[in-house]
Structures are given as structure tokens and as C-alpha cells.
Write a protein that holds these residues in place. Structure first.
Motif, PDB file in Angstrom:
ATOM      1  N   VAL A 147     -10.513  -1.582  -0.351  1.00 33.89           N
ATOM      2  CA  VAL A 147      -8.666  -2.019   0.320  1.00 33.89           C
ATOM      3  C   VAL A 147      -8.326  -2.303   1.769  1.00 33.89           C
ATOM      4  O   VAL A 147      -8.882  -1.990   3.116  1.00 33.89           O
ATOM      5  CB  VAL A 147      -8.225  -0.230   0.469  1.00 33.89           C
ATOM      6  N   LEU A 158       2.378  -5.949  -0.759  1.00 34.56           N
ATOM      7  CA  LEU A 158       2.027  -7.414   0.152  1.00 34.56           C
ATOM      8  C   LEU A 158       0.774  -7.651   0.850  1.00 34.56           C
ATOM      9  O   LEU A 158       0.099  -8.918   0.528  1.00 34.56           O
ATOM     10  CB  LEU A 158       3.313  -8.511   0.332  1.00 34.56           C
ATOM     11  N   VAL A 182      -9.520   5.463  -1.282  1.00 34.29           N
ATOM     12  CA  VAL A 182      -9.458   6.896  -1.385  1.00 34.29           C
ATOM     13  C   VAL A 182      -9.336   7.667  -3.155  1.00 34.29           C
ATOM     14  O   VAL A 182      -8.088   6.687  -3.458  1.00 34.29           O
ATOM     15  CB  VAL A 182      -7.597   7.325  -1.029  1.00 34.29           C
TER      16      VAL A 182
HETATM   17  P1  ADP Z   1       2.091  -1.569   1.880  1.00 35.33           P
HETATM   18  O1  ADP Z   1       2.583  -0.426   3.728  1.00 35.33           O
HETATM   19  O2  ADP Z   1       2.736  -2.722   1.748  1.00 35.33           O
HETATM   20  O3  ADP Z   1       2.770   0.014   0.991  1.00 35.33           O
HETATM   21  P2  ADP Z   1       0.179   1.220   1.916  1.00 35.33           P
HETATM   22  O4  ADP Z   1      -0.856   0.771   3.060  1.00 35.33           O
HETATM   23  O5  ADP Z   1       1.358   1.441   1.541  1.00 35.33           O
HETATM   24  O6  ADP Z   1       0.945  -1.156   1.830  1.00 35.33           O
HETATM   25  O7  ADP Z   1      -0.581   0.601   0.067  1.00 35.33           O
HETATM   26  C1  ADP Z   1       0.251   0.248  -0.942  1.00 35.33           C
HETATM   27  C2  ADP Z   1      -0.022   1.144  -2.194  1.00 35.33           C
HETATM   28  O8  ADP Z   1      -1.824   0.774  -2.179  1.00 35.33           O
HETATM   29  C3  ADP Z   1      -0.476   2.821  -1.573  1.00 35.33           C
HETATM   30  O9  ADP Z   1       1.027   3.132  -1.334  1.00 35.33           O
HETATM   31  C4  ADP Z   1      -1.831   2.932  -2.012  1.00 35.33           C
HETATM   32  O10 ADP Z   1      -1.048   3.103  -3.769  1.00 35.33           O
HETATM   33  C5  ADP Z   1      -3.066   2.137  -2.582  1.00 35.33           C
HETATM   34  N1  ADP Z   1      -3.528   2.215  -1.261  1.00 35.33           N
HETATM   35  C6  ADP Z   1      -3.429   2.005   0.371  1.00 35.33           C
HETATM   36  N2  ADP Z   1      -4.488   2.360   0.687  1.00 35.33           N
HETATM   37  C7  ADP Z   1      -5.172   3.075   0.050  1.00 35.33           C
HETATM   38  C8  ADP Z   1      -7.011   3.947   0.184  1.00 35.33           C
HETATM   39  N3  ADP Z   1      -7.362   3.449   1.643  1.00 35.33           N
HETATM   40  N4  ADP Z   1      -7.519   3.985  -1.093  1.00 35.33           N
HETATM   41  C9  ADP Z   1      -7.115   3.715  -2.118  1.00 35.33           C
HETATM   42  N5  ADP Z   1      -5.568   3.414  -2.719  1.00 35.33           N
HETATM   43  C10 ADP Z   1      -5.440   2.577  -1.744  1.00 35.33           C
END
Ligand code: ADP
Length: 395
Positions: A147, A158, A182
Motif C-alpha cells: 500500500v 486519494l 494488512v
Molecule cells: P485516507 O486518509 O485517504 O482515508 P487511509 O490511510 O485511511 O487513507 O486509507 C484508505 C483505505 O485504504 C483504508 O480505509 C483501507 O481500506 C485501505 N488501507 C490503507 N492502508 C492499508 C493497509 N496497510 N493495508 C490494507 N488496507 C489499507
């Protein structure tokens, strides 16, 4: 009564202002454009860039306390305001620890708060990381998929890309880091309010469903349908994050007690059962919208209480609830039209919030629906039924 200045013109500011009316609070908003969801409800609307030092300082001159409803705000300006003795809530030190997501990851790691494993990615200025850099990160983090997250500027998914291999089609340009992907059982969130005197209100842990197509949080259910021990663990981790932010705020020279405001801690419940912190938001959050109808004191009420120097309210969940975002319809672009509101509002226990955005785009957050129910499942069914009645089209 203190004059409050909120930097950011989005729906979070708007909902805070709707709440502020009951306290007769005076609110000024700095928004990049006018009208915007927040600025059109403000007592005074200022227009200016949020990342611009002069624009933020000029705005703050008129108000007694400064806050922000978005992270993309000039940090040097907030630091200068603190130096001048103007209260900034949450403090510049808090924003500095959060704004750059890699700084945030480092803070969690140093505090031994569990989070997904990560590694900085090297890339040229404005360029995506090279295949060699991606391969090295994958090697360190247990392989692809990775990721990739932009350090700055991301929101609503975004700044996040899932990379299947080192060639990284879809890799993001600019400073970024990689995280191990994860295996997620559920996404969780805990919203907290902290007042300058250190008292804290913790909302019950909620579960969030992520919509892959829209790339944003789609629905929120309270309470999270997880075990009591897991719920407690999530709430403990959220409190630990708050303590770290507070310590970091003090270390960076922000005034004592200024790590105050409303915060949301997003977490992953991994399939292994482990709970990891994903990220922290220093503001009211999508995962707390349902507190408007389901809690004695909503996240926006708490936010106003903090900014006005009033005691915190109760974060007790009075009824199970669910929230679903109202997104712009696929292909919709232009002046919005809300179709089907009558049918949605005829359903029991349903409330609709529209943000007043002047333009609809596909999957843009245009509003939300909250429903109450006897249990979380019933609340979610009702909220989804209401959402299915409404379409946000272009006129
Ligand atoms: P934003 O600040 O743009 O919402 P996030 O860090 O919350 O970004 O990531 C958006 C989505 O991407 C998360 O809600 C999750 O579904 C997925 N995601 C983010 N990081 C991980 C990770 N390390 N492993 C699996 N899925 C992830």
C-alpha cells in the motif's frame, strides 16, 4: 463569548456551525472559495488559500480562538499564532505530528503503538518511486501487494494506491511511503474529545465499511459488531494515540493543554485478531457523524464545547445507529439535484444531512443518512434502504 475561527470550508465546519447556533457562538470561516458548505453558514466568511501563511494570519486576527477542519493548513502560520499567544486548537504541535503521514507513522512506531509495517520510498521530486525502490520496500515488508501512501495532501483515499508489483502501475508521484497490506477483518474507528483541562470523552468504537469503487468510507455502524475485549482494546489504543499527540505537542513547544479538540483514530482489526492503528485525524470525522442522532453530545457539540471553553458532554451511545454517505451518482457532474428524499425520510428512524456543495461529481460526498435501530444490523438496513431511495444527480 469567544469568536471562533475555523480554517476550512467543508461539511465538517458546516455541521459544527449548525451545532454552534444553540450556543449563540460567533463563527468565522476561512475557505478557499465562496460559497462552500461551511462558509455559507458562517457569521463571517473569509476567502483565501488555507496553506498560505499571510492568508491564515490575516484571518486569525479577527477571532479569539483558531481551529481547523482539514489538515491541509499552513503550519508556519499556526506556529506564529501560538507565538503571538492566540489559542490554536488542536495545537500546531498536534497538526505537525499528523499532517505528514510519515511523521505520524514514526510517532506511532516510537510510542510502540501497533501499526502496519512501513518503509519510506525514495523517488525523484514529482516522480513515482523506481521499480528498484518498490522492490526493496516489498522485500522489507513481506512482498507485494504494497500500500503506497502520499506523505502529504491525501484524503478520502486519494493519496493511497495498492501496488501489485515493482512496475507499480498507478504508483503515486511525490514523497511517499509503503505499508504492508494488512489482511483486514474489519475497519474500526474511535472518536474522542479532549478539553484543555485534560478531561476526555471517548465514543464507543464504530465499524466502517470501505467502498473500493468510490475509494472512501461508505458506511459506519455503532457500536462495532466485535467482541467486548476488542472494543476495549481499540478504545485503549485511541487513548494512547491521544497521549502521544499531547506529549509531542508539548515537546514541539505548543502551549500546555492545547492538544485539545475532537480526534478520530482509524484502526484495522486484522484477520489475526490484532488491532492496528491506521491513522489519526485531528478533527471531527466521517466516522462520528452518527453521534448527531445517537449520542447525548455529538462530536460537533464536543468540538464547540472545547472551542468555547465549556465542559465536555456525554459520549454515551443512546441508540445503535448507522450512517451511510450520500455520494454523487456515477456520471453526475454539475449543479446537484436530490431525487427521492421524500421516500428516504418516510422510513422510520432516518435523518438526512445535505452539505450544500454547489457541484456534484461522481462519488463526491454530498451528504449522509443516519438511521437508528434496535440493534446495529437494523440501523444499517434502514440507513442503506434510505440511501437506496436517494440519488444525487446533476440537474
Ligand atoms: P485516507 O486518509 O485517504 O482515508 P487511509 O490511510 O485511511 O487513507 O486509507 C484508505 C483505505 O485504504 C483504508 O480505509 C483501507 O481500506 C485501505 N488501507 C490503507 N492502508 C492499508 C493497509 N496497510 N493495508 C490494507 N488496507 C489499507
Amino acid at each position: 463569548m469567544r469568536r471562533i475561527g475555523i480554517i476550512g470550508g467543508g461539511q465538517l465546519g458546516r455541521m459544527a456551525i449548525e451545532e454552534a447556533r444553540k450556543y449563540l457562538a460567533h463563527i468565522e470561516v476561512l475557505s478557499p472559495d465562496y460559497p462552500s458548505p461551511g462558509s455559507e453558514l458562517a457569521d463571517v466568511a473569509h476567502v483565501g488559500p488555507l496553506e498560505d501563511y499571510e492568508s491564515v494570519l490575516e484571518f486569525a486576527r479577527e477571532v479569539d480562538v483558531v481551529s481547523y477542519e482539514i489538515e491541509h493548513v499552513s503550519l508556519p502560520a499556526l506556529r506564529e499564532l501560538e507565538r503571538l499567544g492566540k489559542p490554536v486548537l488542536p495545537s500546531a504541535g498536534v497538526l505537525a505530528a499528523i499532517k505528514d503521514k510519515s511523521t505520524q507513522k514514526r510517532l506511532l512506531e516510537t510510542a510502540r503503538i501497533p501499526t502496519a509495517r512501513w518503509a519510506m520510498l525514495e523517488g525523484g521530486p514529482g516522480a513515482p518511486p523506481s521499480p528498484a525502490a518498490l522492490a526493496a520496500a516489498a522485500e522489507a515488508l513481506g512482498g507485494f501487494p504494497l500500500v503506497q501512501k502520499s506523505c502529504l495532501g491525501g484524503y478520502d483515499g486519494l493519496g493511497v494506491a495498492i501496488l501489485a508489483g515493482p512496475e507499480g502501475p498507478g504508483a503515486l508521484a511525490g514523497p511517499s511511503f509503503a505499508e504492508a497490506k494488512v489482511p483486514i477483518e474489519k475497519e474500526l474507528a474511535v472518536v474522542l474529545a479532549r478539553s484543555p483541562d485534560g478531561s476526555t470523552a471517548v465514543y464507543p468504537c464504530v465499524e466502517m465499511a470501505f467502498d473500493e469503487r468510490a475509494n472512501l468510507c461508505d458506511s459506519v455502524v455503532a457500536p462495532a459488531r466485535i467482541g467486548a475485549a476488542q472494543r476495549q482494546r481499540a478504545e485503549e489504543l485511541a487513548l494512547a494515540c491521544l497521549r502521544e499527540l499531547e506529549a509531542e505537542s508539548a515537546r514541539s513547544g505548543s502551549p500546555a493543554g492545547a492538544a485539545a479538540g475532537v480526534f478520530a483514530v482509524e484502526l484495522f482489526l486484522a484477520r489475526s485478531g490484532e488491532i492496528l492503528v491506521n491513522e489519526i485525524a485531528p478533527r471531527p470525522h466521517n466516522s462520528g457523524h452518527l453521534t448527531i442522532e445517537s449520542c447525548a453530545s455529538s462530536q460537533f457539540d464536543q468540538y464547540l464545547r472545547v472551542l468555547l471553553g465549556l465542559p465536555l458532554g456525554s459520549s454515551e451511545l443512546l441508540r445503535p445507529a448507522a450512517m451511510v454517505n450520500l455520494l454523487g451518482a456515477p456520471g453526475a457532474s454539475g449543479e446537484p439535484e436530490y431525487v427521492g428524499l421524500e421516500r428516504a425520510l418516510a422510513l422510520p428512524g432516518v435523518a438526512v444531512h445535505l452539505y450544500g456543495k454547489r457541484e456534484v461529481r461522481p462519488f463526491r460526498k454530498m451528504g449522509h443518512v443516519t438511521a437508528l435501530g434496535r440493534d446495529a444490523g437494523e440501523a444499517l438496513e434502514r440507513a442503506e434502504a434510505a440511501r437506496d431511495c436517494v440519488r444525487v444527480m446533476a440537474r
